[in-house]
Design a protein around this motif. Structure first.
Motif, mmCIF file in Angstrom:
data_model
loop_
_atom_site.group_PDB
_atom_site.id
_atom_site.type_symbol
_atom_site.label_atom_id
_atom_site.label_comp_id
_atom_site.label_asym_id
_atom_site.label_seq_id
_atom_site.Cartn_x
_atom_site.Cartn_y
_atom_site.Cartn_z
ATOM 1 N N SER A 103 -0.136 -8.386 5.482
ATOM 2 C CA SER A 103 1.047 -7.893 4.770
ATOM 3 C C SER A 103 0.918 -7.875 3.257
ATOM 4 O O SER A 103 1.790 -7.338 2.574
ATOM 5 C CB SER A 103 2.265 -8.749 5.139
ATOM 6 O OG SER A 103 2.051 -10.112 4.760
ATOM 7 N N GLN A 104 -0.164 -8.424 2.700
ATOM 8 C CA GLN A 104 -0.227 -8.574 1.249
ATOM 9 C C GLN A 104 -0.924 -7.420 0.542
ATOM 10 O O GLN A 104 -0.805 -7.285 -0.676
ATOM 11 C CB GLN A 104 -0.926 -9.886 0.889
ATOM 12 C CG GLN A 104 -0.194 -11.120 1.383
ATOM 13 C CD GLN A 104 -0.761 -12.387 0.775
ATOM 14 O OE1 GLN A 104 -0.938 -12.499 -0.431
ATOM 15 N NE2 GLN A 104 -1.069 -13.364 1.632
ATOM 16 N N SER A 144 -5.574 -12.589 1.320
ATOM 17 C CA SER A 144 -4.734 -12.495 0.134
ATOM 18 C C SER A 144 -5.620 -12.077 -1.034
ATOM 19 O O SER A 144 -6.839 -12.283 -1.000
ATOM 20 C CB SER A 144 -4.093 -13.849 -0.169
ATOM 21 O OG SER A 144 -5.078 -14.774 -0.615
ATOM 22 N N THR A 173 -2.195 -3.957 -3.980
ATOM 23 C CA THR A 173 -1.377 -4.932 -3.266
ATOM 24 C C THR A 173 -0.115 -4.276 -2.712
ATOM 25 O O THR A 173 0.223 -3.139 -3.057
ATOM 26 C CB THR A 173 -0.966 -6.091 -4.187
ATOM 27 O OG1 THR A 173 -0.028 -5.597 -5.171
ATOM 28 C CG2 THR A 173 -2.184 -6.677 -4.897
ATOM 29 N N ALA A 174 0.596 -5.015 -1.864
ATOM 30 C CA ALA A 174 1.832 -4.506 -1.282
ATOM 31 C C ALA A 174 2.865 -4.195 -2.351
ATOM 32 O O ALA A 174 3.734 -3.335 -2.164
ATOM 33 C CB ALA A 174 2.385 -5.509 -0.280
#
Length: 508
Positions: free
Chosen positions: A272-273, A298, A318-319
Motif C-alpha cells: 500500500s505504500q 516501504s 509513493t502512494a
C-alpha cells in the motif's frame, strides 16, 4: 510490468505491427523493427541492429527460437511445460533441466536478498483476496495469519550436485515475472550470438538492450489515467535493462476500497505504500526482481535494499505521489520530446483560442482495438484529433503508428498541411506519435487546449477517430459535441477496425 513505453530515437522508427513478422522498418543506422503477439503470454516488440536485413531476420529467428525453447521448459501458462509438470509432483526428487534449476536457485537467492518479499507462493494470498473481493469483505485476521504461515514454509529443495528439485508443499507457485525477465535476457543473448550487433527486446514492458543499440524509454506516470498523459520521466538505455512494477493498474476492489495485486508475504496483505517502482540494472532478472520488491517494501526498506545494489538505479513513486530517485538515475534520464501536433502552413489562420473553455471539464475518450481472428493481423494505425466548425484540426490527441511510409493509410488525418516539417526540419511523425497498440481498451483525454497549449473557446467541436491497417481495413468516426460546460456522453458503435467508442465530456 506494462508501464513502460518506447520512445523514438532520432532517425529510428520503432516497428510494432503484427502477430507474425511483417516487413520491418529500417533506419540509416541499420536497425530493423519486428513485432509478435503471444510471446510468454504477452506481446514482443524488438529492434535489431545488424549488417543487413537478412542478418537481422536471422537474429530475430534466433531470439524467437530461444523464447520457444525456454517457454517449453519454464512456462506457467503451458500445463505441459517442465515447470508445470514438476509443480504437480510432491516430495519426489525430480531430475530437472539446467534452466529450471537455475531459475529456482535464483528465486531462492532473491527471496533471501529481499527478506522474503519475493515469494513464489504469493498466489496463496492473492486467491484469498480475490475471494474477498467477490464476497465484499476483507479476510479475517485468522485467515491472513494462516496464509502467512503457509507462505513461510519452504516450497522446494534443490540438489545442484545431482540436478534434482523436490517440490515440498502444495501452495500454488508463480514465477511469471521473474521467469519472463530471465528468458528475455537469454533471448537477447541469442540474437547477438546469431549476428546482431545490437538488440532491444520489450516483452510486456520488460525491456532489455544489448550491444550497439541505444533505446529511449518513457516511464509512465502511475497517477495518470489516460494514454496521452505525459510520462513521468524518460531514460536512454544502452546495454541495460529496465523494469517497472506497481499497484496502480491491477488489484482487488474489496468493500469499496481498491487494493494492490502485489502481496506482502510477511503480512499476506496488499502492498500500500508505493504506486510504482522502476529499476535500471545491468541484467533483466535483477531489474525485474528489484522493481517488484521496491513496490512491496516501504520506501525506507527499499533504500536500504538498494544500498546493496549500487549498480542499479531506481525511481519510486509513493502512494502520496512523492518521487524518489536514486542518485545515479539522472545518468540515464533525458528530457522528453515535446509532443508537437499539426504543423500550420505559413500564413494560415491560427486555431481559435480563448479562455472560455470550462477548465473544470475534460473529454475522456475510451476506444477499443478489437482482436482479429487472423494469424496475419497487423496492428492498425490510429489517429485521434479534434476539429473546429471549419474542420481545422485544433488538437491531435494521439497518433499511433509504426512506419511513416504507411501513414497515408490514415486518409482523413494525412493531409499535406498536416504533415509538413517544422521550420527546423523536424518530422512531425517523430514528435507527436508513439508505437502501434496491441488489441485492447485504451483511454485518452482532451483538456480543451489546442496544439499550442492554449485553451480553445467553448462551443461545438468534432471528435475524429481513424484506424487503418496497412493494405487492410479502414474506419473513420466523427462525432460533434458541444463543449459548453454541460456534461455530455456519446457512444459510437463498433466499426471495421474499432470496437465501441465512448466519449464522455465531464468534470475532472
Amino acid at each position: 510490468m506494462a508501464a513502460i513505453t518506447l520512445g523514438l530515437l532520432p532517425g529510428f522508427v520503432a516497428a510494432h505491427a503484427a502477430e507474425l513478422t511483417v516487413t520491418p522498418a529500417k533506419d540509416a543506422a541499420g536497425t530493423w523493427g519486428f513485432s509478435h503477439e503471444n510471446v510468454l503470454g504477452t506481446s514482443l516488440d524488438a529492434a535489431i541492429s545488424a549488417p543487413s536485413q537478412h542478418d537481422a531476420r536471422v537474429a530475430e529467428k534466433a531470439a524467437l527460437a530461444e523464447f520457444d525453447r525456454l517457454s517449453v521448459k519454464l512456462s506457467a501458462w503451458n500445463a505441459d511445460s517442465e515447470f508445470s509438470r514438476w509443480q504437480r509432483t510432491r516430495g519426489v526428487a525430480v531430475k530437472v533441466s539446467p534452466e529450471l534449476m537455475e531459475v529456482l536457485a535464483r528465486f531462492d537467492a532473491w527471496q533471501g536478498e529481499t527478506g522474503g518479499v519475493l515469494n513464489a507462493s504469493s498466489e496463496t494470498a492473492a486467491k484469498v483476496w480475490r475471494s474477498a473481493a467477490v464476497k465484499g469483505a476483507a479476510p479475517s485476521t485468522e485467515q491472513l495469519a494462516a496464509v502467512v504461515q503457509a507462505m513461510k514454509q519452504p516450497h522446494w529443495s534443490l540438489d545442484r550436485v545431482h540436478g534434482t528439485a523436490t517440490r515440498l508443499g502444495g501452495a500454488p507457485l508463480v514465477l511469471a515475472t521473474f521467469t519472463k525477465s530471465w528468458i528475455t535476457e537469454k533471448a537477447a543473448e541469442a540474437a547477438l550470438h546469431a549476428g546482431a550487433t545490437g538488440v532491444m527486446l520489450n516483452v510486456g514492458g520488460d525491456i532489455v538492450t544489448r550491444g550497439a543499440l541505444t533505446q529511449r524509454v518513457d516511464v509512465a506516470n502511475p497517477q495518470a489515467h489516460t494514454e496521452n498523459d505525459a510520462a513521468i520521466d524518460t531514460v536512454v538505455l544502452r546495454d541495460r535493462a529496465i523494469a517497472t512494477s506497481g499497484s496502480y493498474r491491477r488489484g482487488f476492489d474489496v468493500a469499496g476500497e481498491h487494493m494492490s495485486h502485489l502481496i506482502d508475504p510477511r503480512t499476506a496483505t496488499p502492498a500500500s505504500q508505493v504506486l510504482s517502482s522502476s529499476v535500471i540494472a545491468q541484467d533483466a532478472t535483477t531489474a525485474g526482481a528489484l522493481a517488484t520488491a521496491l513496490s512491496i517494501l516501504s520506501p525506507r526498506e527499499s533504500q536500504a535494499l538498494m544500498q546493496r545494489h549500487p549498480e542499479a538505479q531506481y525511481l519510486i513513486v509513493t502512494a502520496a505521489g512523492k518521487e524518489i530517485r536514486s542518485n545515479g538515475w539522472t545518468n540515464y534520464a533525458e528530457p522528453k520530446l515535446e509532443r508537437a501536433a499539426y504543423i500550420v502552413k505559413a500564413g494560415a489562420a491560427a486555431p481559435q483560442a480563448g479562455t472560455n473553455w470550462n477548465q473544470a471539464m475534460e473529454l475522456q475518450i475510451k476506444l477499443e482495438l478489437p482482436r482479429m481472428d487472423n494469424p496475419r493481423y497487423r496492428r492498425p494505425y490510429v489517429a485521434v484529433w479534434i476539429e473546429d466548425k471549419d474542420k481545422y484540426p485544433v488538437r491531435t490527441i494521439a497518433l499511433w503508428f509504426k512506419n511513416p511510409r504507411w501513414l497515408n493509410e490514415l486518409k482523413g488525418w494525412y493531409r499535406d498541411d498536416q504533415l509538413r516539417n517544422l521550420s527546423e526540419g523536424t518530422d512531425i511523425s517523430a514528435t507527436v506519435s508513439s508505437a502501434t497498440r496491441v488489441p485492447g481498451s485504451y483511454t485518452l483525454k482532451w483538456d480543451g487546449k489546442d496544439n499550442n497549449g492554449k485553451l480553445v473557446k467553448a462551443g461545438t467541436y468534432t471528435v475524429v477517430i481513424e484506424a487503418a491497417r496497412e493494405h487492410g481495413g479502414h474506419s473513420l468516426l466523427r462525432q460533434e459535441i458541444n463543449f459548453n460546460g454541460t456534461p455530455a456522453a456519446k457512444t459510437l458503435p463498433a466499426s471495421d477496425e474499432l470496437g465501441v467508442v465512448q466519449l464522455d465530456y465531464r468534470k475532472h
